[in-house]
Design a protein around this motif. Structure first.
Motif, PDB file in Angstrom:
ATOM      1  N   GLY A  56      -1.676  -6.921 -14.454  1.00  0.00           N
ATOM      2  CA  GLY A  56      -2.193  -7.329 -13.150  1.00  0.00           C
ATOM      3  C   GLY A  56      -2.307  -8.834 -13.019  1.00  0.00           C
ATOM      4  N   ARG A  57      -3.135  -9.245 -12.040  1.00  0.00           N
ATOM      5  CA  ARG A  57      -3.292 -10.683 -11.764  1.00  0.00           C
ATOM      6  C   ARG A  57      -4.775 -11.026 -11.754  1.00  0.00           C
ATOM      7  N   PRO A  58      -5.111 -12.264 -12.129  1.00  0.00           N
ATOM      8  CA  PRO A  58      -6.517 -12.658 -11.996  1.00  0.00           C
ATOM      9  C   PRO A  58      -6.906 -12.674 -10.519  1.00  0.00           C
ATOM     10  N   LEU A 194       5.049  -6.468   9.669  1.00  0.00           N
ATOM     11  CA  LEU A 194       5.612  -5.526   8.692  1.00  0.00           C
ATOM     12  C   LEU A 194       5.693  -6.214   7.335  1.00  0.00           C
ATOM     13  N   HIS A 195       5.004  -5.636   6.356  1.00  0.00           N
ATOM     14  CA  HIS A 195       4.822  -6.299   5.048  1.00  0.00           C
ATOM     15  C   HIS A 195       5.106  -5.293   3.930  1.00  0.00           C
ATOM     16  N   PRO A 196       5.753  -5.737   2.860  1.00  0.00           N
ATOM     17  CA  PRO A 196       6.080  -4.817   1.765  1.00  0.00           C
ATOM     18  C   PRO A 196       4.930  -4.614   0.779  1.00  0.00           C
ATOM     19  N   GLY A 219      12.145  -7.252  -5.067  1.00  0.00           N
ATOM     20  CA  GLY A 219      11.702  -5.919  -4.627  1.00  0.00           C
ATOM     21  C   GLY A 219      11.028  -5.970  -3.269  1.00  0.00           C
ATOM     22  N   PHE A 220      10.108  -6.912  -3.080  1.00  0.00           N
ATOM     23  CA  PHE A 220       9.390  -7.024  -1.798  1.00  0.00           C
ATOM     24  C   PHE A 220      10.363  -7.201  -0.630  1.00  0.00           C
ATOM     25  N   PRO A 221      11.221  -8.235  -0.666  1.00  0.00           N
ATOM     26  CA  PRO A 221      12.098  -8.418   0.509  1.00  0.00           C
ATOM     27  C   PRO A 221      13.116  -7.296   0.715  1.00  0.00           C
ATOM     28  N   PHE A 334      -2.159 -15.344  -2.600  1.00  0.00           N
ATOM     29  CA  PHE A 334      -1.138 -15.131  -3.628  1.00  0.00           C
ATOM     30  C   PHE A 334      -0.403 -16.451  -3.870  1.00  0.00           C
ATOM     31  N   PHE A 335       0.279 -16.508  -4.980  1.00  0.00           N
ATOM     32  CA  PHE A 335       1.027 -17.701  -5.400  1.00  0.00           C
ATOM     33  C   PHE A 335       0.153 -18.951  -5.583  1.00  0.00           C
ATOM     34  N   PRO A 336      -1.007 -18.796  -6.272  1.00  0.00           N
ATOM     35  CA  PRO A 336      -1.803 -19.994  -6.568  1.00  0.00           C
ATOM     36  C   PRO A 336      -1.079 -20.845  -7.610  1.00  0.00           C
TER      37      PRO A 336
HETATM   38  N1  URA Z   1       1.832 -10.296  -3.916  1.00  0.00           N
HETATM   39  C1  URA Z   1       1.290  -9.258  -3.263  1.00  0.00           C
HETATM   40  O1  URA Z   1       0.910  -8.261  -3.835  1.00  0.00           O
HETATM   41  N2  URA Z   1       1.153  -9.345  -1.940  1.00  0.00           N
HETATM   42  C2  URA Z   1       1.554 -10.409  -1.270  1.00  0.00           C
HETATM   43  O2  URA Z   1       1.386 -10.428  -0.075  1.00  0.00           O
HETATM   44  C3  URA Z   1       2.129 -11.466  -1.975  1.00  0.00           C
HETATM   45  C4  URA Z   1       2.253 -11.387  -3.300  1.00  0.00           C
END
Ligand code: URA
Ligand code: ZN
Length: 390
Positions: A56-58, A194-196, A219-221, A334-336
């Protein structure tokens, strides 16, 4: 300062405290868990993706605290943010729980925006607006959705859109049962973001440890590309011309693949006569965030969108200003940055990308930074979709 020169972030997320506490109460993903480092320090981690890499992520106050959002905005010169719940929204809940939580979270978000500060140069405008949630979860009875849409539109003045994922009520966005949903969204004028979330399946990524890079960068895009393409192929944009859809991450691969898509349609008897227009025309019906991190990509998307009108069947062949459909975003929190920096690299890169599109006039750049968003969300009037003059 003219409102048209404002910097407006249309892609910025929050896990509202009520939602974060649901994630904390869970023992499987999506969840927030507390773990302890070897030195005994506690650390909260966010596990949301299928087959979440790297443990996971912090996660911390940036994800839920409004003051942190405002500090981030101040640090990057962002005047107004359109804040949306982050993935995976309510997807993991049964419909009745999703319905209750959607109502509660929408009320929370309305108050998050309404009780926040106003823009210094114009007190008529708040600094925070929102995208609400719908109980659009697997198994949701489609006939219940228009009422949820009307409630959002009528009761929450600072909520200007909805954020949705790609699975609809379980069968994707081309599910014929969703027709009443599209009709009600088109009627209210709420912007559909619309968001993945799911990507395209972890088996695509092999076994080498690559952190979150492959699911997030590719994967997201791809997921967004597939979802919007299915929606177009189902004729939803033909039947609902007033539907306003904003695509995350500059529409994924749709602009790049739109001519190939058009050609595949033209060579497939199953699709013969189904769509009102050439597939490329639909690019001009959509909005794209400018979360692409590069000038070449933004330039390409605006060119593809600008040419879309040429593909109208039966007229309207002139070229349009594709940039008027593009809107600055950050994807915060996200993306810090990985180390201490005053400004976030992910934000600076997106701003530099806008500045670096040589074909865009200063007016067009100002539109992408803020004016286009103000018009799309009805803060400057909705009639004209061209960029402003400042
Ligand atoms: N990671 C995610 O889980 N969601 C976002 O919107 C961007 C990065
Ligand atoms: Zn996002």
């Amino acid at each position: 300062m003219s409102l048209r020169k404002l910097l407006v972030d249309v892609h910025t997320h929050v896990y509202l405290p009520r939602y974060a506490s649901v994630l904390r109460s869970r023992s499987n993903a999506p969840r927030i868990l507390t773990r302890y480092t070897p030195s005994g320090q506690s650390e909260d981690r966010l596990l949301i993706l299928d087959d979440e890499p790297s443990g996971g992520r912090p996660v911390g106050a940036q994800y839920w605290d409004r003051d942190e959002k405002l500090k981030f905005m101040d640090r990057h010169g962002i005047d107004i943010s359109f804040v949306s719940s982050a993935n995976p929204w309510l997807d993991f809940l049964p419909f009745s729980e999703a319905q209750t939580l959607a109502r509660e979270l929408n009320a929370d978000l309305e108050s998050y925006c309404a009780t926040g500060p106003s823009v210094v140069s114009d007190a008529n405008f708040k600094r925070l607006y929102g995208f609400g949630l719908l109980p659009l979860v697997p198994g949701a009875p489609a006939e219940s959705l228009p009422a949820a849409v009307s409630q959002l539109a009528n009761e929450h003045p600072h909520i200007r859109g909805v954020i949705i994922g790609t699975r609809g009520a379980g069968l994707g966005l081309d599910d014929p049962a969703l027709e009443p949903l599209w009709a009600s969204l088109a009627e209210t004028g709420l912007v559909v973001f619309l968001h993945p979330h799911y990507g395209v399946g972890a088996q695509a990524w092999g076994t080498r440890e690559n952190g979150h890079v492959l699911p997030l960068a590719l994967g997201f895009p791809f997921e967004t590309t597939t979802a919007i393409t299915r929606l177009i192929l189902a004729g939803v944009l033909d039947r609902h011309p007033d539907l306003r859809i904003l695509l995350a991450h500059s529409g994924g691969a749709l602009p790049q693949l739109s001519s190939r898509l058009a050609s595949c349609i033209d060579h497939d008897p199953v699709l013969l006569g189904r769509l009102a227009h050439d597939a490329r025309w639909y690019l001009g019906r959509l909005w794209f965030d400018a979360v692409a991190y590069g000038a070449a990509e933004l330039d390409f998307v605006s060119e593809a969108v600008g040419r879309a009108n040429r593909y109208a069947r039966g007229g309207g062949k002139e070229r349009k200003e594709g940039s008027s459909r593009m809107l600055f975003g950050t994807d915060h929190p996200f993306f810090p940055p990985l180390g201490e920096t005053e400004k976030w690299r992910s934000v600076v890169e997106n701003l530099e990308a806008i500045e670096g599109v040589e074909r865009w006039s200063e007016e067009e750049k100002a539109g992408v930074r803020g004016g286009n968003a103000l018009r799309l969300f009805g803060l400057l009037g909705t009639t004209k979709m061209t960029t402003g003059t400042g």
